[in-house]
Design a protein around this motif. Structure first.
Motif, PDB file in Angstrom:
ATOM      1  N   LEU A 108      47.407  44.354  33.472  1.00 44.32           N
ATOM      2  CA  LEU A 108      47.835  43.077  34.031  1.00 44.32           C
ATOM      3  C   LEU A 108      48.436  43.314  35.414  1.00 44.32           C
ATOM      4  CD1 LEU A 108      48.609  42.951  30.715  1.00 44.32           C
ATOM      5  CD2 LEU A 108      49.076  40.589  31.400  1.00 44.32           C
ATOM      6  N   GLY A 109      47.965  42.557  36.401  1.00 43.72           N
ATOM      7  CA  GLY A 109      48.601  42.524  37.713  1.00 43.72           C
ATOM      8  C   GLY A 109      48.140  43.538  38.733  1.00 43.72           C
ATOM      9  N   MET A 110      47.336  44.539  38.357  1.00 42.96           N
ATOM     10  CA  MET A 110      46.994  45.611  39.297  1.00 42.96           C
ATOM     11  C   MET A 110      45.552  46.067  39.100  1.00 42.96           C
ATOM     12  SD  MET A 110      47.676  47.714  41.768  1.00 42.96           S
ATOM     13  CE  MET A 110      49.424  47.409  42.035  1.00 42.96           C
ATOM     14  N   ASN A 111      44.863  46.328  40.218  1.00 41.13           N
ATOM     15  CA  ASN A 111      43.530  46.919  40.157  1.00 41.13           C
ATOM     16  C   ASN A 111      43.599  48.368  39.697  1.00 41.13           C
ATOM     17  OD1 ASN A 111      41.694  44.844  41.037  1.00 41.13           O
ATOM     18  ND2 ASN A 111      42.540  45.050  43.107  1.00 41.13           N
ATOM     19  N   ASN A 112      42.476  48.866  39.192  1.00 43.49           N
ATOM     20  CA  ASN A 112      42.366  50.298  38.914  1.00 43.49           C
ATOM     21  C   ASN A 112      41.288  50.954  39.772  1.00 43.49           C
ATOM     22  OD1 ASN A 112      40.150  49.233  37.656  1.00 43.49           O
ATOM     23  ND2 ASN A 112      40.592  50.029  35.609  1.00 43.49           N
ATOM     24  N   SER A 113      40.747  50.194  40.730  1.00 44.81           N
ATOM     25  CA  SER A 113      39.794  50.712  41.708  1.00 44.81           C
ATOM     26  C   SER A 113      40.253  50.288  43.095  1.00 44.81           C
ATOM     27  CB  SER A 113      38.384  50.166  41.455  1.00 44.81           C
ATOM     28  OG  SER A 113      37.914  50.508  40.177  1.00 44.81           O
ATOM     29  N   VAL A 114      40.083  51.163  44.080  1.00 42.35           N
ATOM     30  CA  VAL A 114      40.510  50.834  45.443  1.00 42.35           C
ATOM     31  C   VAL A 114      39.540  49.844  46.072  1.00 42.35           C
ATOM     32  CG1 VAL A 114      41.682  53.032  45.788  1.00 42.35           C
ATOM     33  CG2 VAL A 114      39.290  52.805  46.462  1.00 42.35           C
ATOM     34  N   LEU A 115      40.090  49.003  46.914  1.00 44.35           N
ATOM     35  CA  LEU A 115      39.305  48.030  47.673  1.00 44.35           C
ATOM     36  C   LEU A 115      39.870  47.970  49.090  1.00 44.35           C
ATOM     37  CD1 LEU A 115      39.069  44.943  45.271  1.00 44.35           C
ATOM     38  CD2 LEU A 115      37.180  46.431  45.933  1.00 44.35           C
ATOM     39  N   PRO A 116      39.021  47.658  50.075  1.00 50.43           N
ATOM     40  CA  PRO A 116      39.569  47.339  51.395  1.00 50.43           C
ATOM     41  C   PRO A 116      40.046  45.897  51.413  1.00 50.43           C
ATOM     42  CG  PRO A 116      37.192  47.155  51.443  1.00 50.43           C
ATOM     43  CD  PRO A 116      37.546  47.612  50.040  1.00 50.43           C
ATOM     44  N   ALA A 117      41.006  45.595  52.239  1.00 50.96           N
ATOM     45  CA  ALA A 117      41.375  44.198  52.447  1.00 50.96           C
ATOM     46  C   ALA A 117      40.212  43.477  53.112  1.00 50.96           C
ATOM     47  CB  ALA A 117      42.618  44.115  53.314  1.00 50.96           C
ATOM     48  N   THR A 118      40.073  42.207  52.814  1.00 47.59           N
ATOM     49  CA  THR A 118      39.045  41.418  53.477  1.00 47.59           C
ATOM     50  C   THR A 118      39.449  41.138  54.924  1.00 47.59           C
ATOM     51  OG1 THR A 118      40.066  39.312  52.857  1.00 47.59           O
ATOM     52  CG2 THR A 118      38.492  40.280  51.300  1.00 47.59           C
ATOM     53  N   ASP A 119      38.516  40.609  55.686  1.00 51.52           N
ATOM     54  CA  ASP A 119      38.775  40.066  57.027  1.00 51.52           C
ATOM     55  C   ASP A 119      39.342  41.090  57.994  1.00 51.52           C
ATOM     56  OD1 ASP A 119      38.332  36.919  56.801  1.00 51.52           O
ATOM     57  OD2 ASP A 119      39.248  37.622  54.939  1.00 51.52           O
ATOM     58  N   GLY A 120      38.819  42.311  57.925  1.00 48.70           N
ATOM     59  CA  GLY A 120      39.229  43.314  58.894  1.00 48.70           C
ATOM     60  C   GLY A 120      38.786  42.942  60.296  1.00 48.70           C
ATOM     61  N   VAL A 121      39.626  43.249  61.272  1.00 42.92           N
ATOM     62  CA  VAL A 121      39.281  42.948  62.662  1.00 42.92           C
ATOM     63  C   VAL A 121      38.020  43.698  63.064  1.00 42.92           C
ATOM     64  CG1 VAL A 121      40.026  43.216  65.064  1.00 42.92           C
ATOM     65  CG2 VAL A 121      41.632  42.398  63.328  1.00 42.92           C
ATOM     66  N   ARG A 122      37.927  44.952  62.663  1.00 42.14           N
ATOM     67  CA  ARG A 122      36.735  45.751  62.924  1.00 42.14           C
ATOM     68  C   ARG A 122      36.015  45.939  61.584  1.00 42.14           C
ATOM     69  NH1 ARG A 122      40.602  46.539  66.545  1.00 42.14           N
ATOM     70  NH2 ARG A 122      42.029  47.321  64.978  1.00 42.14           N
ATOM     71  N   GLN A 123      35.416  44.847  61.100  1.00 43.17           N
ATOM     72  CA  GLN A 123      34.896  44.773  59.748  1.00 43.17           C
ATOM     73  C   GLN A 123      33.816  45.817  59.485  1.00 43.17           C
ATOM     74  OE1 GLN A 123      36.329  42.612  57.694  1.00 43.17           O
ATOM     75  NE2 GLN A 123      35.136  43.151  55.885  1.00 43.17           N
ATOM     76  N   SER A 124      33.048  46.202  60.516  1.00 42.33           N
ATOM     77  CA  SER A 124      31.970  47.168  60.318  1.00 42.33           C
ATOM     78  C   SER A 124      32.492  48.579  60.093  1.00 42.33           C
ATOM     79  CB  SER A 124      31.031  47.170  61.530  1.00 42.33           C
ATOM     80  OG  SER A 124      31.734  47.581  62.694  1.00 42.33           O
ATOM     81  N   GLU A 125      33.793  48.775  60.266  1.00 44.70           N
ATOM     82  CA  GLU A 125      34.345  50.119  60.191  1.00 44.70           C
ATOM     83  C   GLU A 125      35.168  50.345  58.939  1.00 44.70           C
ATOM     84  OE1 GLU A 125      36.493  50.310  63.845  1.00 44.70           O
ATOM     85  OE2 GLU A 125      34.697  50.492  65.073  1.00 44.70           O
ATOM     86  N   ILE A 126      34.973  49.504  57.908  1.00 44.89           N
ATOM     87  CA  ILE A 126      35.738  49.635  56.670  1.00 44.89           C
ATOM     88  C   ILE A 126      35.526  51.009  56.056  1.00 44.89           C
ATOM     89  CG2 ILE A 126      35.843  48.829  54.274  1.00 44.89           C
ATOM     90  CD1 ILE A 126      35.442  46.016  55.292  1.00 44.89           C
ATOM     91  N   ASP A 127      36.620  51.614  55.670  1.00 40.95           N
ATOM     92  CA  ASP A 127      36.644  52.920  55.026  1.00 40.95           C
ATOM     93  C   ASP A 127      36.121  54.051  55.903  1.00 40.95           C
ATOM     94  OD1 ASP A 127      37.923  52.197  52.716  1.00 40.95           O
ATOM     95  OD2 ASP A 127      36.083  51.763  51.624  1.00 40.95           O
TER      96      ASP A 127
END
Length: 901
Positions: free
Chosen positions: A391-410
């Motif tokens: 409850l309340g927490m992911n168990n897999s990592v995710l990037p935040a949405t709406d990155g300024v440089r979206q093409s460079e996620i991770d």
């Protein structure tokens, strides 16, 4: 920082890989500080900032206030210096002995365990004739990952008296915030500093006995649940680190910093911080589900999550296997089962209790407050993986949405992390069946009917720190600013973490808050104007034209905003008298993984703040010392608190500018596309909808308005497009590893930019800030008095007859010819070189007594004076005069021991 200004931040020192290991021509010059004789005491009992001689790298990345000396007359000096990572050393005669470590330090006990003192600092918290209080912060294992953990930090407070008695409070960090408040593991040590060493060392427990804190609890609601639920998490324990399923008796283990329990819709609820808080139920205690599922829950969101975040799930890869019921970054309800996703049409409001639900079988339906919001005619293949229920927490990592440089996620700039719900959750019910819409509606309405009183809806409400509780009296205050319990509880800090500077007759403040990485904020009427720091682009290693630093190959922006946990930043008050406050802010050009761009990439800023609300910001970037120590550092950026909007602050004429002569002009936003031409003018007033307005003055150059080419598509301005750069919410407060994320709503603290002055290109690079009720033209005299000040001739009482103007302090410096010597000066003021609210720094004043001050033979009763210790330990007199002149004038300083500052 806006894209139009990004090129300004490209650091040539990185591209040239300039470091401390090169030839003598490349070595960083060390700012001059008087040599400190540690073997001989001066008369009196006092402490002062200085820099003790050192021959290795810490000497090359620190300014004149790096170390602290406590002088105990007739006995010796207690020295907190970089050579031992600020571990105090008692110097007596020709001998010395370090104070013993209480922390488990793996390095040589006599060595500098924090090699570059990245995470260690000391501050003078208090000083009087009878007592000096020193704060020492360090990481026993000098590592950013270990230091970020709550147990990875140690704070020590030394209370030293004039007779050499020392009381030392050792406070190690704790996993739970309640243990930190109770000082678990703390040691209270006493010792006596003598002319022959350290004696009578005794230890006892420093822990406090604190009663159990009762969590708030609302009235419990007795109502029947529809169907046959298989799991019901009521969260009514109200305390402890576990919770019990009311139906199956399964145990949910709470992983958090603490302070989890708040008043819920019925009894108590659990509060989640979004970064760690989770309830974990072992897989073998999870409810057995077949081909259908329904879930109901009450939630009270503080903010929308950075990406998908679960209310409850038993899944792998965010619902690609198993089921996942939660909220997305837009605040919409989501249900995902084995990769099939349904998203609500409606947005869940923040800061109020909302009932949400899902029923999934042959069809999938989402419910908000008992009503169907979205249907999907699709059956689910419900197969739960061998995973715990969380409850309340992911168990897999995710990037935040709406990155300024979206093409460079991770890859560059914007990285994935674990996060979850920020807010409260209560009354979670799971069914092994698909409930009907009628059942959901009846259950919701029956619950409301059974409620005897409405629950507190403010449990998740957040706002920028309240400054009105601090007295409106000029001076600096060490304090700990409150934002919200779940965020405040992330950190193990003392009650002296932050600094607030207030003023006698103006509703204005300068604020240095951990939430903004200790950067300077100018605040009035709850409107916060923050600013940029030295910002370095860490280049792409694959770009042959911009070779990367060999020290840090991660491509991102290195700046104070990237130091999310304030690991390498701190603030201290060097001076705090009625004449002025001098704040030292130190930080690193580090990336979002807490790695500096190179091992010398440190910045020392000194902000000298005067009673008229004017401050001078002096910036020194150590790797560029041979080029003046100046890099790009200025960008006017407004902070938006939760639920605040930019139109609450400004209109389209957001800035007015002027030069040292001539009229002012308004800067109208949005700016023409692709136009990066600077506007002429080095005086800028931010036209906020407040009585007092922030201004800035550079020593030359122009003003670069921010373009809205880098602005959020989700945020409007008066119903139209957002005209400025931003808003972004990767900073302040946020703990995601990103150096650029657009706001998607007005739910979090965010910031937006209106432009920058070319401060780093002109003069010494320092810049003036302040508050005004006027226009830029009203500030022209003040600006000229700083940039083109009148000369002052010494008539009497000045050593060498020399008076030097310090642009970086807005002050005149002179040395008294003798202790308490009468001083007479002639100011050669004119319209071109006006005098306005000048300050005198009189070194070698020789006493704590304050003088009488005259201007043109008249006593200046409103003058402000104070005595401080210089970096050589001697007394300096600071005199601030609220006077103005455009013709020759005289200043007289006469000894007057009864005068008040």
């Amino acid at each position: 920082m806006s894209k139009s200004n990004l090129v300004l931040a490209l650091c040539l020192t990185v591209l040239g890989c300039k470091d401390s290991g090169g030839s003598s021509e490349n070595r960083v010059p060390v700012p001059q500080t008087p040599q400190v004789d540690l073997g001989q005491t001066s008369a009196g009992f006092f402490a002062y900032y200085t820099r003790v001689d050192s021959q290795d790298i810490p000497e090359k990345i620190t300014g004149p206030y790096a170390d602290i000396v406590v002088n105990i007359d007739g006995k010796g000096k207690l020295v907190f210096a970089r050579d031992h990572s600020y571990r105090p050393v008692w110097h007596f005669g020709d001998d010395s002995t370090p104070v013993g470590h209480l922390a488990d330090i793996s390095a040589d006990v006599n060595a500098r365990f924090d090699k570059s003192n990245d995470f260690s600092f000391v501050r003078i918290l208090e000083q009087s004739d009878s007592k000096v209080v020193i704060h020492w912060r360090y990481f026993p294992q000098a590592d950013p990952i270990k230091g970020r953990a709550p147990e990875g930090v140690v704070h020590e407070i030394f209370s030293i008296t004039a007779d050499g008695n020392v009381t030392r409070l050792y406070r190690p960090g704790t996993d739970r915030i309640a243990d930190w408040k109770a000082r678990k593991g703390a040691i209270l040590q006493t010792m006596q500093l003598t002319a022959s060493g350290i004696a009578d060392v005794q230890n006892k427990s420093g822990e406090l006995v604190i009663g159990t804190v009762q969590s708030s609890e609302n009235a419990r609601v007795n109502h029947s649940l529809p169907g046959k639920p298989v799991s019901h998490w009521q969260f009514d324990e109200g305390e402890g680190t576990s919770t019990i399923d009311n139906l199956s008796s399964a145990t949910g283990y709470i992983d958090s910093h603490g302070s989890d329990w708040v008043g819920g819709v019925s009894g108590s609820a659990l509060l989640f911080d979004g970064y760690r808080s989770a309830v974990v139920v072992a897989q073998d205690e999870a409810p057995v589900l077949t081909d259908s599922i329904s879930i109901g829950a009450w939630i009270n969101l503080a903010a929308y999550p950075w990406n998908d975040a679960p209310i409850i799930h038993q899944s792998n890869r965010v619902g690609n296997e198993g089921y996942y019921f939660g909220i997305n970054s837009s605040g919409k309800l989501i249900f995902r089962a084995n990769s099939k996703t349904l998203i609500s049409d409606s947005v869940i409001p923040t800061n109020q209790w909302v009932h949400v639900g899902v029923s999934a079988g042959n069809n999938v339906s989402l419910y908000i407050n008992g009503a169907v919001d979205k249907n999907q005619s699709s059956s689910i293949n419900l197969a739960t993986p061998d995973m715990p229920v969380i409850l309340g927490m992911n168990n897999s990592v995710l990037p935040a949405t709406d990155g300024v440089r979206q093409s460079e996620i991770d890859e560059f700039n914007h990285f994935s992390s674990l996060f979850g719900i920020e807010g409260a959750i209560d009354e979670v019910v799971i069914y092994n069946q698909s409930l009907t819409a009628k059942a959901f509606s009846k259950s919701y309405n029956d619950f409301l009917t059974a409620q005897k009183e409405a629950p507190d809806s403010s449990v998740t409400k957040r706002q920028l720190p309240d400054l009105e509780k601090y007295p409106q009296k000029f001076g600096g205050i060490y304090t700990k600013l409150d934002f919200h319990d779940v965020w405040d509880n992330l950190w193990r800090v003392t009650e002296n973490e932050d600094i607030v500077v207030r003023f006698d007759d103006k509703p204005i403040s300068y604020v240095y808050w951990r939430g903004t990485s200790h950067g300077m904020n100018l605040v009035t009427d709850n409107r916060w104007m923050s600013d940029q720091s030295v910002e370095i682009v860490i280049p792409d290693p694959d770009d042959p034209e911009t070779p990367a630093s060999t020290f840090n190959p991660i491509v991102s922006l290195a700046e104070h905003m990237s130091d999310k946990a304030a690991l390498r930043t701190h603030v201290r008050m060097i001076e705090n008298t009625s004449a002025r406050v001098k704040v030292h802010w130190r930080y690193a050009a580090a990336d979002v993984f807490d790695l500096p761009v190179m091992d010398t990439a440190y910045i020392d800023e000194v902000h000298t703040i005067y009673p008229d609300g004017v401050a001078i910001r002096d910036v020194f970037y150590h790797p560029a010392a041979d080029e003046g120590g100046i890099e790009f550092y200025q960008d006017f950026q407004w902070l938006l608190g939760p639920d605040q909007k930019a139109e609450d602050f400004l209109n389209y004429n957001a800035v007015s500018i002027a030069g040292l002569t001539g009229d002012s002009v308004d800067v109208i936003y949005p700016r023409p596309e692709h136009d990066q031409t600077p506007l002429q003018g080095n005086i800028a007033v931010l036209n906020s909808q407040t009585n007092w307005k922030v201004f800035g003055v550079s020593q030359g150059g122009g003003f670069f308005p921010s373009s809205n080419g880098e602005s959020s598509e989700h945020i409007d301005f008066l119903g139209g497009v957002f005209p400025f750069a931003g808003p972004w919410n990767h900073w302040p407060v946020a703990q995601i590893p990103s150096d650029g994320r657009f706001s998607v709503a007005n739910d979090r603290v965010s910031h937006f930019a209106v432009g920058n002055l070319e401060a780093f290109e002109y003069g010494t690079g320092s810049m003036m800030y302040g508050f005004t009720q006027g226009t830029p033209t009203d500030l022209q005299g003040l600006a000229k008095s700083w940039i083109s000040p009148p000369t002052i001739d010494a008539i009497k009482g000045v050593d060498g007859n020399t008076v030097t103007y310090l642009t970086d302090e807005r002050a005149y410096s002179l040395k008294a010819a003798g202790a308490l010597e009468e001083i007479s000066l002639m100011v050669k003021a004119s319209n071109t070189n006006p005098l306005q609210n000048p300050t005198l720094v009189i070194r070698q004043w020789g006493a704590d007594s304050l003088p009488e001050v005259k201007f043109n033979s008249e006593v200046v009763s409103e003058s402000k004076t104070g005595v401080v210790r210089d970096t050589d330990g001697t007394q300096s007199l600071i005199v601030w005069l609220p006077v103005a002149a455009t013709s020759d004038s005289t200043i007289e300083i006469r000894s007057n021991p009864s005068a008040e500052g």
